[in-house]
Design a protein around this motif. Structure first.
Motif, PDB file in Angstrom:
ATOM      1  N   ALA A 193       0.830  -1.201   0.000  1.00  0.00           N
ATOM      2  CA  ALA A 193       0.000   0.000   0.000  1.00  0.00           C
ATOM      3  C   ALA A 193       0.866   1.254   0.000  1.00  0.00           C
ATOM      4  O   ALA A 193       2.001   1.243   0.486  1.00  0.00           O
ATOM      5  CB  ALA A 193      -0.917   0.007   1.222  1.00  0.00           C
TER       6      ALA A 193
ATOM      7  N   PRO B  90      -5.459  -7.172   1.074  1.00  0.00           N
ATOM      8  CA  PRO B  90      -4.724  -7.078  -0.190  1.00  0.00           C
ATOM      9  C   PRO B  90      -3.870  -8.322  -0.422  1.00  0.00           C
ATOM     10  O   PRO B  90      -3.344  -8.915   0.512  1.00  0.00           O
ATOM     11  CB  PRO B  90      -3.851  -5.836   0.001  1.00  0.00           C
TER      12      PRO B  90
ATOM     13  N   GLN C  54      -7.398  -3.470  -3.017  1.00  0.00           N
ATOM     14  CA  GLN C  54      -7.790  -2.719  -1.830  1.00  0.00           C
ATOM     15  C   GLN C  54      -9.307  -2.724  -1.714  1.00  0.00           C
ATOM     16  O   GLN C  54     -10.022  -3.066  -2.656  1.00  0.00           O
ATOM     17  CB  GLN C  54      -7.286  -1.271  -1.887  1.00  0.00           C
TER      18      GLN C  54
END
Length: 298
Positions: free
Chosen positions: A67, A166, A183
């Motif tokens: 992320a 994820p 996501q």
């Protein structure tokens, strides 16, 4: 006017912000990834830590999702709750995919990957959660979020519950990987990366020079135009050499149909240097087709 093929080192920061915005029949013997294989990434300064399921893509090789705001260079790979030393093969900040090499002692299961994710909405998929195989369904393909064009199209999936972490693999009815969770999209919805994007990034990072290098054709399009019309052809480019002209309207790049600027952005993501691709277009209403060989961005 936007050059869709500008080198990724200029695209990464801007497009990462955009990326951040955003079933039936159990298998007799489901081929699933062990939930014990997780990777943690510490936060960068001012960022947030993140976690991802690790999915095998080869012998002792795993793909994970990192992320924004997390440090992709310091992964903590956990197998059965125990930390395992890993080698970072490479990380692509646009797709957020990272590839890790682990010791041969780490237990893995050979998994089949589809070549491409099915394009039609309503496709039934499955995912593992809490040791159970659950159903989900593709609702649409997403090319832009909040009016911003994504650098590659994502799958939107209805999980019927909170989206899984994820990296979680999404399986077709035969247990083959059709995508991995990117996501959450809020409520019971989530975004997933199609398998062809994983294959594309893996090709360069694991089999190339450790980073994604998109093929460059030398075309620029107007992002706000109704049609995917060429606004500029860069000199000494493959497009110029092939005879493509300003005002030509793209209709397809390779096997990908082009209806708008977002389709063109997605198609250009998959171009590889030195691998010829067909480009279909209309010039003054006349269909034309060219064969171009992309080059590495200069």
């Amino acid at each position: 006017m936007v050059d869709l093929e500008i080198p990724l080192r200029h695209l990464s920061v801007r497009l990462l912000g955009v990326m951040a915005l955003c079933v039936s029949g159990a298998l007799a013997e489901p081929a699933v990834v062990s939930p014990r294989l997780q990777v943690k990434f510490p936060a960068l300064t001012g960022g947030l830590a993140s976690e991802s399921t690790a999915v095998p893509v080869g012998e002792s090789l795993f793909v994970v999702v990192v992320a924004p705001g997390a440090n992709p260079t310091s992964p903590e790979f956990l197998s059965g709750g125990q930390r395992v030393g890993v080698e970072i093969v490479g990380h692509d900040p646009v797709s957020r995919l990272a590839f890790l090499k682990v010791p041969a002692s780490v237990p893995t299961r050979d998994m089949q990957w589809l070549k491409e994710t099915a394009k039609n909405p309503g496709v039934a998929l499955q995912f593992m959660e809490g040791g159970k195989l659950l159903n989900c369904q593709v609702t649409t393909w997403v090319k832009q979020v909040g009016g911003k064009i994504l650098p590659l199209a994502l799958i939107q999936v209805d999980f019927g519950r909170q989206a899984p972490p994820p990296g979680t693999p999404l399986l077709d009815g035969a247990g083959r990987i059709a995508g991995i969770v990117f996501q959450s999209a809020g409520n019971t919805s989530g975004y997933a990366i199609p398998v062809e994007a994983v294959h594309r990034v893996k090709h360069d990072i694991c089999d190339g020079n450790g980073q994604l290098t998109r093929g460059w054709l030398g075309l620029a399009l107007q992002a706000n135009a109704q049609l995917p019309q060429v606004s500029r052809v860069l000199p000494a480019s493959p497009a110029a050499g092939a005879g493509i002209l300003p005002n030509d309207v793209l209709t397809a790049v390779g096997s990908r149909a082009i209806k708008d600027y977002a389709d063109a952005a997605n198609a250009f993501f998959y171009l590889m240097p030195d691998q010829p691709v067909s480009v279909s277009l209309q010039r003054n209403g006349t269909p034309m087709e060219f064969s171009l060989t992309p080059v590495a961005p200069k």
